[in-house]
Design an enzyme around this catalytic site. Structure first.
Site, PDB file in Angstrom:
ATOM      1  N   ALA A  47       0.825  -1.213   0.000  1.00  0.00           N
ATOM      2  CA  ALA A  47       0.000   0.000   0.000  1.00  0.00           C
ATOM      3  C   ALA A  47       0.854   1.257   0.000  1.00  0.00           C
ATOM      4  CB  ALA A  47      -0.946  -0.014   1.198  1.00  0.00           C
ATOM      5  N   HIS A 132      10.217   3.583   8.288  1.00  0.00           N
ATOM      6  CA  HIS A 132      10.201   3.288   9.724  1.00  0.00           C
ATOM      7  C   HIS A 132      11.630   2.936  10.109  1.00  0.00           C
ATOM      8  CE1 HIS A 132       8.946   2.077  13.643  1.00  0.00           C
ATOM      9  NE2 HIS A 132       8.969   0.777  13.431  1.00  0.00           N
ATOM     10  N   GLY A 158      -1.306   3.805   3.326  1.00  0.00           N
ATOM     11  CA  GLY A 158      -0.943   4.154   1.963  1.00  0.00           C
ATOM     12  C   GLY A 158      -2.101   4.623   1.103  1.00  0.00           C
ATOM     13  N   GLU A 389       1.641  10.106  17.364  1.00  0.00           N
ATOM     14  CA  GLU A 389       1.636   8.665  17.591  1.00  0.00           C
ATOM     15  C   GLU A 389       0.566   8.226  18.586  1.00  0.00           C
ATOM     16  OE1 GLU A 389       3.171   6.846  15.685  1.00  0.00           O
ATOM     17  OE2 GLU A 389       4.798   8.046  14.864  1.00  0.00           O
ATOM     18  N   GLU A 393      -3.423   9.267  15.169  1.00  0.00           N
ATOM     19  CA  GLU A 393      -3.581   8.031  14.403  1.00  0.00           C
ATOM     20  C   GLU A 393      -4.714   7.134  14.900  1.00  0.00           C
ATOM     21  OE1 GLU A 393      -0.488   5.839  12.683  1.00  0.00           O
ATOM     22  OE2 GLU A 393       1.056   7.313  13.102  1.00  0.00           O
TER      23      GLU A 393
END
Length: 493
Positions: A47, A132, A158, A389, A393
């Site tokens: 993705a 990452h 993605g 984070e 999200e």
């Protein structure tokens, strides 16, 4: 390879943990010009790999995909996706030697093998990018000193990276340069250009470090992003069914309720989410969240401690070496839970009902966001990193549960996130089971019986002030404001 973070002294560790700043739009006035004309080769066509490549090509960059020879010969899904979208596809040996910039967008577990394979093929002075930093920080990958190592990490799945770009915008993105691999001193310029090509500069870019990204990313995904949502679903469903709620309705209230509730969180933070409740329900959700934080704080701290020390990575990589024995067993066990196997329901649930009958879910989300954010900040992670984070999200992960319950979440998230989610969930469920069993059915599935909105004014003022006056709400309002301003600028151009 040794853990890179643990090889640093305390001052160096703290300096990298606290590195994070929201970059000004003016820093991206040259767009992606710095890497125009470069040969850019993407490793991985999942993705992120496909959608970043589409955006970068539309931004005028030269993109191709390097796949393993067997993937090409067997015309696997990665080959089909790349070729169907008109990209040049070749083997590592064919494409890597000419690459100026190699984007490693493969799964975390494959990074060591992939990087060790491509590094001998990379030309002198090329650049290697990650999305990452686990391979660099936790596995201690040492990259050839002539190679520049950067990170560009969109903070969204993605598919959303692509959809936001097509709308003329982008998704918030984190960029970093590995201090051990910036031989020409232009790593930041390369990362900025790459982020601009994906549309990230239109939504906001955080200049961070590999270490800050890894430690905050691991903490967020293990606790609030995945672990708390999975725990809420499993225990919440058990509670409602025990209270006599029809199983299909109970599953839908959780599955769609988590997404609906976190959409309010996305738009206006914890304050807006709590404001969707009636006054009596708000006070109850606030009190429940405080109780939950008291129970769960030691568990959040243990996860943060194990992430900082490298203990989490050590145990997970040991499971990698054991063919994912624990991960696969835990995945199978999750797929056998009552929530996962509950019947579906076609019964319509009004949007407000998810709040009115989901007071416990609101309390769990509030407690999880605040605990994750505060625990990260206490460990030395800067507030901007901790916000992205945790709160930012959470709606994205809740959306995956809304599609196909916990199975979908655990398929979409990374292997590191899935492993950490199970660790947290296995500890959190026993901690909270008695608490959830003993709570009133009014707080999940039933709704408050008293229809009056009357409360003590002094208590309501105290609760409202406590909700609004937290560090995560202050930084969240600031960062959401930046994103809205940038969206207006992008729309005007």
């Amino acid at each position: 390879m040794a853990n890179y973070f643990n090889s640093l002294n305390l001052r160096q560790q703290l300096a990298q943990l606290s590195q994070c700043r929201f970059m000004d739009r003016s820093e991206f006035e040259n767009g992606c010009d710095y890497i125009k004309g470069w040969n850019i080769v993407i490793l991985g066509c999942g993705a992120q790999g496909l959608n970043q490549g589409l955006n970068m090509r539309d931004s005028g960059l030269n993109i191709s995909y390097a796949l393993r020879a067997e993937a090409i010969a067997e015309k696997r899904a990665s080959w089909k996706k790349a070729t169907d979208n008109g990209f040049t596809v070749g083997t590592f040996e064919e494409l890597i030697p000419q690459a100026d910039l190699v984007l490693n967008l493969t799964p975390d577990k494959q990074h060591s093998n992939v990087v060790n394979t491509v590094m001998p093929l990379m030309k002198q002075g090329a650049t290697l990018s990650y999305s990452h930093g686990f391979n660099i920080v936790e596995e201690g990958m040492q990259v050839r000193p002539d190679i520049t190592v950067i990170m560009v990490a969109p903070k969204c799945p993605g598919t959303e990276v692509r959809e936001e770009y097509k709308r003329g915008f982008g998704v918030p993105t984190l960029i970093a340069v590995h201090p051990e691999n910036d031989p020409r001193g232009d790593g930041l310029e390369i990362a900025k250009a790459y982020a601009s090509a994906t549309g990230g500069d239109r939504a906001g870019v955080l200049h961070s470090s590999f270490i800050a990204e890894v430690k905050s990313d691991l903490m967020g995904e293990q606790t609030i992003l995945c672990g708390m949502l999975q725990t809420s679903a499993i225990l919440g469903y058990e509670k409602m069914v025990a209270d006599g709620v029809e199983p299909g309705y109970a599953a839908k209230l959780i599955q769609q309720g988590l997404e609906t509730i976190t959409e309010a969180l996305k738009q206006g933070g914890i304050t807006n989410m709590m404001d969707r409740l009636s006054n009596p329900a708000k006070i109850k959700a606030f009190d429940m969240a405080e109780e939950l934080k008291g129970i769960l704080a030691p568990l959040f701290e243990k996860h943060m401690d194990d992430i900082i020390s490298g203990e989490f990575s050590r145990t997970m990589m040991a499971d990698w070496a054991n063919d994912d024995a624990n991960l696969l067993r835990w995945r199978a066990e999750t797929n056998e839970t009552a929530f996962e196997n509950a019947p579906s329901s076609n019964e319509h649930i009004d949007e407000q009902t998810y709040f009115d009958k989901g007071i416990f879910l609101v309390a769990m989300i509030k407690a999880g966001v605040e605990l994750a954010f505060d625990t990260m900040v206490d460990a030395g992670i800067i507030e901007e990193s901790a916000y992205y984070e945790s709160l930012h999200e959470t709606p994205l992960i809740a959306n995956t549960i809304a599609r196909k319950r916990l199975y979908e979440m655990n398929v979409v998230i990374s292997d590191t996130a899935e492993y950490g989610c199970y660790l947290f969930n296995h500890a959190a469920v026993p901690l909270l089971r008695d608490y959830v069993k003993s709570m009133s059915a009014e707080y999940l599935g039933g709704g408050l019986k008293d229809s009056s909105n009357a409360v003590d004014n002094v208590r309501l003022i105290e609760v409202n002030q406590a909700i609004r006056n937290t560090a995560v709400e202050f930084i969240g309002e600031e960062l959401r404001g930046y994103m809205k301003d940038m969206k207006r600028i992008s729309a005007a151009q």
